[in-house]
Enzyme design. Structure first.
Site, PDB file in Angstrom:
ATOM      1  N   GLU A   1       0.825  -1.214   0.000  1.00  0.00           N
ATOM      2  CA  GLU A   1       0.000   0.000   0.000  1.00  0.00           C
ATOM      3  C   GLU A   1       0.860   1.266   0.000  1.00  0.00           C
ATOM      4  O   GLU A   1       0.714   2.129   0.856  1.00  0.00           O
ATOM      5  CB  GLU A   1      -0.963  -0.007   1.190  1.00  0.00           C
ATOM      6  CG  GLU A   1      -2.074  -1.029   1.100  1.00  0.00           C
ATOM      7  CD  GLU A   1      -3.050  -0.727  -0.032  1.00  0.00           C
ATOM      8  OE1 GLU A   1      -3.255   0.463  -0.336  1.00  0.00           O
ATOM      9  OE2 GLU A   1      -3.568  -1.691  -0.608  1.00  0.00           O
ATOM     10  N   ASP A   2       1.770   1.366  -0.959  1.00  0.00           N
ATOM     11  CA  ASP A   2       2.571   2.576  -1.167  1.00  0.00           C
ATOM     12  C   ASP A   2       3.590   2.861  -0.082  1.00  0.00           C
ATOM     13  O   ASP A   2       4.182   3.931  -0.081  1.00  0.00           O
ATOM     14  CB  ASP A   2       1.664   3.814  -1.309  1.00  0.00           C
ATOM     15  CG  ASP A   2       1.103   3.918  -2.700  1.00  0.00           C
ATOM     16  OD1 ASP A   2       1.454   3.062  -3.512  1.00  0.00           O
ATOM     17  OD2 ASP A   2       0.324   4.836  -2.956  1.00  0.00           O
ATOM     18  N   ALA A   3       3.778   1.938   0.859  1.00  0.00           N
ATOM     19  CA  ALA A   3       4.825   2.192   1.846  1.00  0.00           C
ATOM     20  C   ALA A   3       6.179   1.955   1.199  1.00  0.00           C
ATOM     21  O   ALA A   3       6.276   1.353   0.130  1.00  0.00           O
ATOM     22  CB  ALA A   3       4.640   1.273   3.039  1.00  0.00           C
TER      23      ALA A   3
ATOM     24  N   GLY B   1       4.964   7.871  -0.839  1.00  0.00           N
ATOM     25  CA  GLY B   1       4.727   6.792   0.113  1.00  0.00           C
ATOM     26  C   GLY B   1       5.368   7.102   1.440  1.00  0.00           C
ATOM     27  O   GLY B   1       6.256   7.962   1.522  1.00  0.00           O
TER      28      GLY B   1
ATOM     29  N   ARG C   1      -0.932   2.676 -12.098  1.00  0.00           N
ATOM     30  CA  ARG C   1      -0.688   4.118 -12.271  1.00  0.00           C
ATOM     31  C   ARG C   1       0.045   4.433 -13.569  1.00  0.00           C
ATOM     32  O   ARG C   1       0.069   5.584 -13.987  1.00  0.00           O
ATOM     33  CB  ARG C   1       0.116   4.644 -11.096  1.00  0.00           C
ATOM     34  CG  ARG C   1      -0.668   4.397  -9.834  1.00  0.00           C
ATOM     35  CD  ARG C   1      -0.003   4.924  -8.616  1.00  0.00           C
ATOM     36  NE  ARG C   1      -0.795   4.445  -7.490  1.00  0.00           N
ATOM     37  CZ  ARG C   1      -0.328   4.102  -6.327  1.00  0.00           C
ATOM     38  NH1 ARG C   1       0.958   4.250  -6.096  1.00  0.00           N
ATOM     39  NH2 ARG C   1      -1.111   3.661  -5.387  1.00  0.00           N
TER      40      ARG C   1
END
Ligand SMILES: [Zn+2]
Lengths: 600, 386
Positions: A217-219, A369, A401
């Site tokens: 999740e974008d971390a 992130g 994306r």
């Protein structure tokens, strides 16, 4: 007859609108009339509009005649030698500014090779269709517009070197990135506006892979070694400003260490950093509750009695104190005077911010992130040549994306750092991906940017080849230490007795209307009651008249203001907010009665 | 067969379920077998019933509200008919739940009797329903300034299309008071209208002309557009505009299935139960069109709330909310001062029986765990000792 309007006002008629417009444009190019003026012939409405009002958006274009730009090699050579300036080109009628309405009558070629005899203008550079921030995104013609725009927005939040005279400034809430770097992959705009003098990011090694789910999740996963070497380190500055105000009657504030008899005196330890003048000394390490500037103010309400009695004792404490959860080092102290001649003390606080879990980072492609974990360098994956990535970026951020520019920059950065040169990533005019790949191959790497990588913990080789390279990463100003907040108990509001709101006031987190509904939907009625107990009070109710009775704590007696003390009075637990609404009903002329009954 | 056994279960099961069992059971089932089946059904039925203290209303609200946030605001256009569009999505849901008296796109679905439902004369039938005025059939309408009369020329093709004969036109025109109409003997399409008022001036002639334009010729008032559509095996007529009572009177209409999307019209013509069903159907039209998934029972509960009195009530401060028993609950919705003053004037009592007011007082809401009380029967001995 065609009507002519100047700044939307009718001024007259012309017979030959096309010729008229051409004449005006011609004399503007010759410099006979102001180059600020734009003219447009609206064929549909058969109207000529001339505009020279302020506030129009205009853009410069190279004028084209018979399919050939007026700007020649000679002009460019002269520009390079410094014989002429850009302004001269405008004055000579080589470049002209066109506004939105005049743009309707022109045909602009995107590049020189697109030129046909019909074209009237040529873009100075294809990248000029973008704004300043968007043109800083390298290879942005390979990414969706939405992502480029996000990348542009993110750069505005990046920490960097915002001004050179920061040591003598008192700005509110500013950050300074330690040892910022010039990007390896840059665009022409980076050079044009001197980005190398105030860069806002750092070149780091990025591996595109997952790391035990810590980058989902974008971390992002950060290398502890890189942080220790200074990656993403920044300083946060905040001023404390106090003014010695003058009040009516000759009374003034006083910057000093407050006396012990001052109203609201904290404690001796809170004033421990203050020098004799009541101001803190530089390089003091302060924490929450510590006084930075000591100050006392005259009493708020002056009555004649107070004036003749203990005047010193009635002064109020009004020092500048470190807020809840704040800490820092005193960086700079400035004592001066303001316009009114009042003494003004400004103290600047500095706090070093080392990247921690929750800090926000981004590449230049809208791929932001927060740090999910910081891994010791020895546990990070390493390549055959022994390189450990500074940052691990999740591959799941790419397909949905479609930020291809992110991937190209990674290869570009790798080529640049290996061959010791800058890579040009200017939108529409960049080095081609193919060339970069070829160069990477000639440097002894796999042309697609992948490498054999080993698990840092077990030393096993990963089955997949990992896409790894160099990228320019930015630290954004959203840092957890400014946002982290929790509360178990704390201050309440005076009026409602409910917890305060907001981090600054150490407030609670509101359980709102919709959250309440979820409790009701689960039938968790008693849990809901407990949630809303934050303002519960026990109120004595008169069973005779149903109003709130009075409890005298000294006599331990209850009585009703209406019915006296010879009446049944019962303690009831309600929310204070409800007691308050009952009072408001009374103020509306409504008499609310509470009729009590045993529930079961 | 086994009728007395079924009778036994009448109080325990929904009649529909009993019917279903009756029709699905094999012929030669024995009484004991059937009893076993029935007992099993009763047990299952008890299991799926809502528990006491379940806050069904709030769960319905959340179950409708959450998918509602995903609704789009598009209106749906019928291909081919430009003016015929239907309000759908969130605006339509709001319209239904608010119980609006006049909706933005009233529509009807007219089902037809046998020969017509197969498509016979479908165009003529459809057009005969459509409200036709003089302005829809004329080709020219001129004022003769010299003779001070009006010359009206009918579009013959239009007449044929609409199935109107010239005699009808003459009859309709004759109904206009204070005029004399003469049909030209040479040109059957030409009518001359002369005012019988003496000393008429040009201005009044103009007014008369405008009046003639709007003379009603045939069809049903309120129905502005018609569109024959094939729905499954049969043809139906979709209309823009609605007039349920008039349409149901037409002899070629299947009155058992013809329906309007105007709740109040349905309630007026077919009764409140029909309106309740109409609310459910109309809401599900939107829900299905948006591809959302809402359990029917939630919508049924809402429809029940709106239709427990003689006319549908909206979920607004004028409708359902105004009938809440709690003053505090009403005041917490909208216009609190109005409700408080009204309650104070008559000395109303709030019995604190529902959710909102108990939250305000910070008492356990009478739902779920807050509903049951604990009663302890004291042994007589212990009571005496005290
Ligand atoms: Zn009393």
């Amino acid at each position: 007859m065609t009507e002519v309007y100047l700044n939307s006002k009718f001024i007259g008629n012309v017979e030959q609108p096309q010729d008229f417009v051409q004449n005006v444009i011609h004399s503007r190019r010759k410099g006979e009339i102001s180059f600020n003026l734009n003219i447009n012939y609206n064929t549909e409405m058969d109207e000529v509009h001339i505009d020279n009002s302020k506030g129009r958006v205009r853009r410069p274009l190279i004028i084209v005649k018979e399919g050939k730009p007026i700007l020649t090699e000679k002009h460019i050579q002269q520009l390079e030698k410094g014989e002429i300036t850009y302004k001269d080109l405008v004055n000579q009628g080589v470049i002209e500014y066109v506004d939105a309405s005049e743009e309707e009558n022109v045909l602009v070629a995107f590049t020189e090779k697109d030129l046909t005899p019909e074209h009237t203008h040529l873009e100075i550079a294809p990248i000029s269709i973008m704004g300043l921030c968007a043109s800083l995104v390298p290879f942005s013609n390979h990414s969706p517009g939405a992502r480029v725009s996000m990348g542009a927005k993110n750069q505005k939040q990046a920490l960097g070197f915002y001004t050179a005279n920061f040591p003598v400034r008192m700005d509110m809430d500013v950050n300074l990135l330690h040892s910022p770097q010039v990007p390896v992959v840059k665009t022409v705009v980076n050079d044009v506006f001197g980005y190398e003098k105030h860069p806002s990011g750092q070149n780091i090694v990025v591996a595109v892979m997952s790391y035990k789910g810590y980058n989902m999740e974008d971390a992002i996963v950060l290398n502890k070694g890189s942080i220790d070497r200074g990656f993403g380190r920044s300083s946060y500055f905040r001023p404390a400003i106090i003014e010695e105000l003058r009040y009516a009657g000759g009374l003034t504030d006083e910057i000093c260490i407050p006396d012990k008899d001052v109203k609201g005196y904290k404690s001796e330890t809170d004033y421990k950093y203050l020098d004799d003048d009541g101001i803190i000394y530089p390089e003091a390490f302060v924490h929450e509750g510590d006084v930075v500037i000591g100050k006392t103010s005259p009493p708020r309400f002056l009555s004649s009695v107070d004036e003749y009695s203990l005047s010193a004792g009635t002064r109020r404490e009004s020092s500048f104190t470190m807020k809840h959860g704040e800490r820092g080092i005193i960086d700079f102290v400035c004592i001066t005077e303001n316009e009114e001649g009042n003494k003004l003390v400004q103290v600047r606080l500095r706090d070093q911010r080392i990247p921690e879990v929750g800090d926000k980072f981004t590449s230049r492609h809208g791929q932001k992130g927060v740090i999910g974990i910081i891994v010791p360098q020895e546990d990070m994956p390493f390549t055959a040549s022994g390189i450990t990535p500074d940052l691990i970026f999740s591959p799941h951020g790419i397909p949905s994306r479609m930020t291809i520019s992110h991937l190209i920059e990674l290869i570009g950065g790798k080529v640049g750092s290996l061959s010791g040169r800058h890579v040009d990533g200017t939108t529409f005019d960049s080095e081609s991906e193919e060339d970069l790949r070829k160069e990477l191959h000639s440097l002894g790497f796999r042309e697609n940017g992948t490498e054999t990588v080993y698990d840092g913990e077990t030393g096993e080789q990963y089955q997949a080849k990992i896409f790894i390279g160099d990228m320019y990463y930015l630290k954004l100003k959203h840092m957890v230490s400014n946002k982290l907040h929790a509360r178990a108990r704390g201050p309440i509001q005076l009026l409602t007795r409910q917890p305060t709101e907001g981090r600054a006031k150490e407030g609670g987190l509101r359980l709102g209307e919709m959250e309440k509904d979820t409790f009701v939907a689960h039938g968790a009625s008693l849990l809901l009651k407990e949630r809303f107990d934050s303002d519960k009070t026990i109120v004595p109710i008169c069973e005779g008249c149903g109003t709130i009775a009075i409890y005298n704590e000294f006599k331990e007696a209850r009585f009703c203001p209406l019915c006296g003390d010879n009446v049944e009075i019962t303690d009831v637990e309600i929310s204070y907010a409800f007691k308050l609404i009952l009072d408001e009903f009374k103020s509306m002329g409504i008499y609310p009665q509470l009729k009590l009954k045993t529930k079961y | 067969m086994h009728d007395e056994l079924f009778k036994e279960y009448e109080g325990k099961l929904n009649p529909k379920i009993i019917e279903d069992i009756k029709s699905n059971m094999p012929e030669k089932i024995t009484k004991t077998q059937l009893k076993q089946v029935m007992d099993l059904v009763v047990e299952e039925y008890k299991k799926v019933r809502v528990q006491a203290g379940e806050s069904v209303g709030l769960i319905s609200a959340e179950s409708i509200g959450e998918p509602g946030t995903q609704m789009t605001l598009n209106t749906f256009h019928y291909a081919g008919v430009a003016e015929m569009n239907v309000t759908t999505g969130l605006p339509r849901v709001i319209e239904i739940l608010d119980g609006r008296k006049s909706i933005s796109t009233p529509m009807m679905e007219i089902y037809l009797q046998k020969p017509y439902s197969t498509g016979k004369d479908i165009k003529r039938i459809a057009l005969s329903v459509k409200e036709t005025k003089v302005k829809d059939i004329l080709s020219e309408l001129n004022i003769n300034v010299v003779d001070l009369n009006i010359e009206l020329r009918i579009n013959g093709d239009k007449l044929k299309e609409l199935g109107i004969n010239r005699a009808t036109v003459l009859k309709v025109l004759n109904k206009e008071p204070k005029t004399a109409v003469r049909q030209s003997t040479v040109d059957k399409d030409l009518f001359t209208i002369r005012s019988t008022t003496k000393d008429i001036n040009l201005n009044e002639i103009y007014k008369l002309r405008e009046k003639i334009k709007n003379i009603f010729v045939q069809g049903i008032k309120g129905i502005t557009h018609v569109l024959p559509v094939k729905r499954g095996p049969e043809f139906i007529i979709m209309t823009a505009g609605s007039n349920l009572s008039k349409v149901l009177d037409l002899e070629f209409v299947d009155a058992t299935r013809t329906i309007s999307n105007d709740l109040f019209e349905v309630a007026g013509v077919l009764g409140i139960e029909a309106a309740r069903q109409s609310i459910i159907n109309e809401l599900f039209k939107v829900v299905d069109m948006q591809g959302l998934n809402i359990d029917k029972r939630h919508v049924m509960l809402v429809a029940d709330m709106m239709c427990y009195s003689e006319a549908p009530q909206g979920i607004t401060r004028y409708g359902v909310i105004s009938e809440k028993s709690s003053i505090l609950a009403r005041a917490s919705f909208e216009t609190p001062i109005k409700y408080l003053i009204e309650a104070a004037l008559v000395g109303e009592k709030d019995k604190l029986r529902s959710v909102v007011e108990n939250v305000m007082l910070n008492q356990a809401v009478p739902v779920g765990t807050g509903l049951p009380g604990l009663a302890v029967r004291m042994a007589e001995k212990t009571v005496k000792e005290n």
